[in-house]
Design an enzyme around this catalytic site. Structure first.
Site, PDB file in Angstrom:
ATOM      1  N   HIS A  99      23.197  24.262 -74.867  1.00 52.68           N
ATOM      2  CA  HIS A  99      22.956  25.112 -76.043  1.00 52.68           C
ATOM      3  C   HIS A  99      23.883  26.320 -75.918  1.00 52.68           C
ATOM      4  O   HIS A  99      24.207  26.767 -74.813  1.00 52.68           O
ATOM      5  CB  HIS A  99      21.491  25.549 -76.014  1.00 52.68           C
ATOM      6  CG  HIS A  99      21.003  26.264 -77.229  1.00 52.68           C
ATOM      7  ND1 HIS A  99      21.260  27.601 -77.452  1.00 52.68           N
ATOM      8  CD2 HIS A  99      20.262  25.840 -78.282  1.00 52.68           C
ATOM      9  CE1 HIS A  99      20.683  27.958 -78.590  1.00 52.68           C
ATOM     10  NE2 HIS A  99      20.070  26.922 -79.114  1.00 52.68           N
ATOM     11  N   ASP A 151      17.862  25.771 -67.996  1.00 54.94           N
ATOM     12  CA  ASP A 151      17.408  26.176 -69.328  1.00 54.94           C
ATOM     13  C   ASP A 151      16.269  25.233 -69.720  1.00 54.94           C
ATOM     14  O   ASP A 151      16.488  24.078 -70.078  1.00 54.94           O
ATOM     15  CB  ASP A 151      18.601  26.073 -70.294  1.00 54.94           C
ATOM     16  CG  ASP A 151      18.193  26.211 -71.766  1.00 54.94           C
ATOM     17  OD1 ASP A 151      16.987  26.319 -72.049  1.00 54.94           O
ATOM     18  OD2 ASP A 151      19.093  26.197 -72.618  1.00 54.94           O
ATOM     19  N   GLN A 163      13.415  23.428 -73.962  1.00 54.78           N
ATOM     20  CA  GLN A 163      12.845  22.233 -74.607  1.00 54.78           C
ATOM     21  C   GLN A 163      11.988  21.418 -73.646  1.00 54.78           C
ATOM     22  O   GLN A 163      11.597  20.290 -73.976  1.00 54.78           O
ATOM     23  CB  GLN A 163      13.988  21.346 -75.149  1.00 54.78           C
ATOM     24  CG  GLN A 163      14.856  22.013 -76.174  1.00 54.78           C
ATOM     25  CD  GLN A 163      14.151  22.224 -77.515  1.00 54.78           C
ATOM     26  OE1 GLN A 163      13.108  21.616 -77.793  1.00 54.78           O
ATOM     27  NE2 GLN A 163      14.703  23.093 -78.354  1.00 54.78           N
ATOM     28  N   LYS A 181       8.671  27.703 -78.480  1.00 63.85           N
ATOM     29  CA  LYS A 181       8.918  26.263 -78.440  1.00 63.85           C
ATOM     30  C   LYS A 181       7.773  25.539 -77.727  1.00 63.85           C
ATOM     31  O   LYS A 181       7.823  24.330 -77.519  1.00 63.85           O
ATOM     32  CB  LYS A 181      10.259  25.982 -77.771  1.00 63.85           C
ATOM     33  CG  LYS A 181      11.434  26.535 -78.607  1.00 63.85           C
ATOM     34  CD  LYS A 181      12.757  26.145 -78.058  1.00 63.85           C
ATOM     35  CE  LYS A 181      13.893  26.941 -78.668  1.00 63.85           C
ATOM     36  NZ  LYS A 181      14.219  26.546 -80.046  1.00 63.85           N
ATOM     37  N   CYS A 237      23.293  24.522 -82.487  1.00 67.98           N
ATOM     38  CA  CYS A 237      23.810  25.440 -81.454  1.00 67.98           C
ATOM     39  C   CYS A 237      24.387  24.679 -80.265  1.00 67.98           C
ATOM     40  O   CYS A 237      24.268  25.108 -79.114  1.00 67.98           O
ATOM     41  CB  CYS A 237      22.728  26.428 -80.982  1.00 67.98           C
ATOM     42  SG  CYS A 237      22.226  27.565 -82.256  1.00 67.98           S
TER      43      CYS A 237
HETATM   44  C1  LIG Z   1      17.982  24.083 -75.070  1.00 67.60           C
HETATM   45  C2  LIG Z   1      17.845  25.434 -75.672  1.00 67.60           C
HETATM   46  N1  LIG Z   1      18.239  26.512 -74.985  1.00 67.60           N
HETATM   47  C3  LIG Z   1      18.117  27.751 -75.462  1.00 67.60           C
HETATM   48  C4  LIG Z   1      17.574  27.980 -76.701  1.00 67.60           C
HETATM   49  C5  LIG Z   1      17.431  29.390 -77.199  1.00 67.60           C
HETATM   50  O1  LIG Z   1      16.079  29.715 -77.301  1.00 67.60           O
HETATM   51  P1  LIG Z   1      15.641  31.100 -77.981  1.00 67.60           P
HETATM   52  O2  LIG Z   1      16.295  31.115 -79.333  1.00 67.60           O
HETATM   53  O3  LIG Z   1      14.153  31.007 -78.064  1.00 67.60           O
HETATM   54  O4  LIG Z   1      16.126  32.196 -77.106  1.00 67.60           O
HETATM   55  C6  LIG Z   1      17.171  26.890 -77.472  1.00 67.60           C
HETATM   56  C7  LIG Z   1      16.657  27.099 -78.846  1.00 67.60           C
HETATM   57  O5  LIG Z   1      16.871  26.284 -79.714  1.00 67.60           O
HETATM   58  C8  LIG Z   1      17.286  25.592 -76.941  1.00 67.60           C
HETATM   59  O6  LIG Z   1      16.893  24.517 -77.629  1.00 67.60           O
END
Ligand SMILES: Cc1ncc(COP(=O)(O)O)c(C=O)c1O
Length: 420
Positions: free
Chosen positions: A137, A214, A217, A240, A378
Site C-alpha cells: 500500500h 503492515d 488488512q 478496518k 493505493c
Molecule cells: C494494507 C494497507 N495498509 C495501510 C493502509 C492505510 O490505513 P489507514 O488509512 O487506516 O492509515 C491501508 C488502508 O487501506 C491498507 O489497506
C-alpha cells in the site's frame, strides 16, 4: 475504576456459534436502504461497519466519562484515564503484546510514518536499502521513500509472481548487507494475498534486519499473536476492524521504543520541560504528543471485544467459505479476470472485465446496491505490475453472506448485458 466509569460490557458472551443473522443485527447500518434497495456492503477493505457495542462504548464515553486524560485529579478525568488505559490493555492483549509496546496513532499510515521517522531515519545512511514487496500500500511505500531521500538511501521492492504471490527467491536475493529494514504487508488490500510473514521475519532476523509488518488488512480476519510472530513493528487501524476511524496502533518491541527518539513534540510526551531542554516520558507516552483520541481507543477496544466474542477462527472460516463461493461465481462470468489468485488468500476479490472500465462497473454495481471499491486501491506499483489502471474490489467481512455475493454476481451480469 468507579462503577460509572466502567466500559459497557461486550454485548455477547464468548464464542457463540456463528450465526450470520444475529451478527448482521449487531450492525445497524446494514439495514440502511441504498438506491432504494438492499445494501450489499463489499467495501470492507476500505473501512468496515461498526457494531452496536462499539457505537455504545463511544457514546457511553462521551456521556459518562469524558475529560482529558492523565492530567487532572477530578472524578471524570480519573474515569477517562481509567477507561483509556484499560483500552490499551485490551488492545495489547488482543495482539499478544505488552501494554508499553502499544503506541496509539491515528492509524496504520501514521504508525508507519512514526517508525520511518523515529526509528529508521536516524539509523539510515547513504547507500542503505529498505526492502519492500511489489504489493505494498502507498502507506508502506511513501514514508520509506521520504526518509530514504533524506539519507541518500534506496527503496527496493521484491517482485511478485503472476498469481500475486511474493517471489520469495527474488526477495531472498534482495535481502543483503545493505538492507536496513524489511517492510511487508501482512494481507494485501488489493490481492488478498497472505504473505508468509513468519518466514520473512525469521530470515530477515538471521541477517540482523528488523521487520515492520503492515497489518491493516489482517487483524480482523486472522489471529495475530505478536509474541510468536516476532515482528519488530506492527501497524494497524481500528476502522478496518469494526472500530472507529482515525485511530490505530504502532506496536514496537520495547527495546526499539526505548532507543527511539520522539517524533512529535508537545503535551504528555514529556517528563520535564525547560527552555534549556526537555526530557521524555516513559514509553509508550513518549510517542503520544497532545490530547489523544480517548473515544477512539475505547471504541477500538470494544471492537476487539466484539471480534473475540465471535472468535477469529469462526470469522476466518466464514470469510474463507465466502471467498471460495465468490471466486467460483465470478470465474463463470465471461470476460472477467480475477487479479490475485494466491494459494493463501484472505477475503478479497479484485477483478477486471474486458467489456467495461472498473469505474463504470462500480457505477452499475452501485445502482444495484452493491458497494465496492474501484481504482488503484493505493497500490499503483501493483497496477503497473499487472498492466492495468485499476480493478474492481469486493472485500469481505464478518457480516457478509452468500446473498451479498449473489447480488454482486447478478449486478455483474447486468454490466455484461449493458456493455457487451
Ligand atoms: C494494507 C494497507 N495498509 C495501510 C493502509 C492505510 O490505513 P489507514 O488509512 O487506516 O492509515 C491501508 C488502508 O487501506 C491498507 O489497506
Amino acid at each position: 475504576m468507579s462503577t460509572t466509569a466502567a466500559r459497557p460490557a461486550p454485548s455477547r458472551p464468548a464464542a457463540p456459534p456463528f450465526d450470520l443473522a444475529r451478527i448482521r443485527a449487531d450492525f445497524p447500518i446494514l439495514a440502511e436502504p441504498v438506491r432504494g434497495g438492499r445494501l450489499a456492503y463489499l467495501d470492507n477493505g476500505a473501512t468496515t461497519q461498526k457494531p452496536e457495542s462499539v457505537l455504545r462504548a463511544m457514546d457511553y464515553y462521551y456521556r459518562h466519562q469524558n475529560a482529558n486524560v492523565h492530567r487532572a485529579v477530578h472524578d471524570l478525568a480519573e474515569r477517562a484515564t481509567t477507561a483509556y488505559e484499560a483500552a490499551r490493555d485490551r488492545i495489547a492483549r488482543f495482539l499478544g503484546a505488552a501494554r508499553e509496546e502499544i503506541v496509539f496513532t491515528r492509524g496504520t499510515t501514521e504508525a508507519i510514518n512514526l517508525a520511518a521517522y523515529s526509528y529508521l531515519l536516524p539509523r539510515l545512511k547513504a547507500g542503505d536499502e529498505i526492502l519492500l514487496t511489489g504489493m505494498e500500500h502507498h502507506s508502506n511505500i511513501v514514508p520509506w521513500q521520504l526518509v530514504a531521500a533524506q539519507a541518500g538511501a534506496k527503496v527496493v521492492a521484491a517482485p511478485l509472481k503472476d498469481a500475486g504471490e511474493l517471489d520469495l527467491a527474488a526477495w531472498r536475493g534482495l535481502l543483503n548487507e545493505r538492507t536496513r529494514l524489511v517492510a511487508v504487508v501482512h494481507v494485501s488490500n488489493t490481492l488478498g494475498t497472505i504473505n508468509p510473514v513468519e518466514t520473512l521475519i525469521r530470515e530477515a532476523h538471521a541477517h540482523g534486519v528488523p521487520v515492520l509488518v503492515d497489518g491493516a488488512q489482517a487483524i480482523a480476519h486472522m489471529a495475530v499473536d505478536l509474541k510468536t510472530l516476532d515482528a519488530d513493528f506492527y501497524a494497524c487501524s481500528a476502522h478496518k476492524a469494526y472500530g472507529p476511524t482515525g485511530f490505530g496502533v504502532l506496536y514496537a518491541k520495547r527495546a526499539h521504543l526505548e532507543a527511539m527518539q520522539p517524533w512529535h513534540g508537545g503535551g504528555d510526551m514529556i517528563r520535564t520541560v525547560s527552555f534549556e531542554g526537555s526530557t521524555w516520558n516513559d514509553i509508550p507516552y513518549k510517542f503520544e504528543a497532545g490530547t489523544p483520541d480517548m473515544a477512539g481507543a475505547i471504541g477500538f477496544a470494544a471492537a476487539l471485544d466484539y471480534i473475540e466474542a465471535q472468535g477469529l477462527g469462526a470469522i476466518a472460516a466464514h470469510e474463507h467459505a465466502l471467498l471460495e463461493q465468490g471466486t467460483a461465481q465470478l470465474s463463470e462470468i465471461p470476460g472477467l479476470r480475477l487479479i490475485g489468485t494466491a494459494a493463501r488468500k484472505a477475503g478479497i476479490l479484485s477483478f477486471v472485465m474486458d467489456c467495461a472500465h472498473p469505474q463504470d462497473i462500480g457505477t452499475i454495481l452501485d445502482q444495484e446496491g452493491v458497494a465496492v471499491r474501484t481504482g488503484h486501491h493505493c497500490t499503483m506499483p501493483l497496477m503497473q505490475r499487472f498492466g492495468i489502471p485499476a480493478t474492481v474490489r469486493a472485500s469481505l467481512a464478518i457480516y457478509n453472506g452468500a446473498d451479498d455475493l449473489e447480488q454482486l454476481t447478478r449486478a455483474l451480469h447486468k454490466v455484461r448485458r449493458l456493455f457487451r
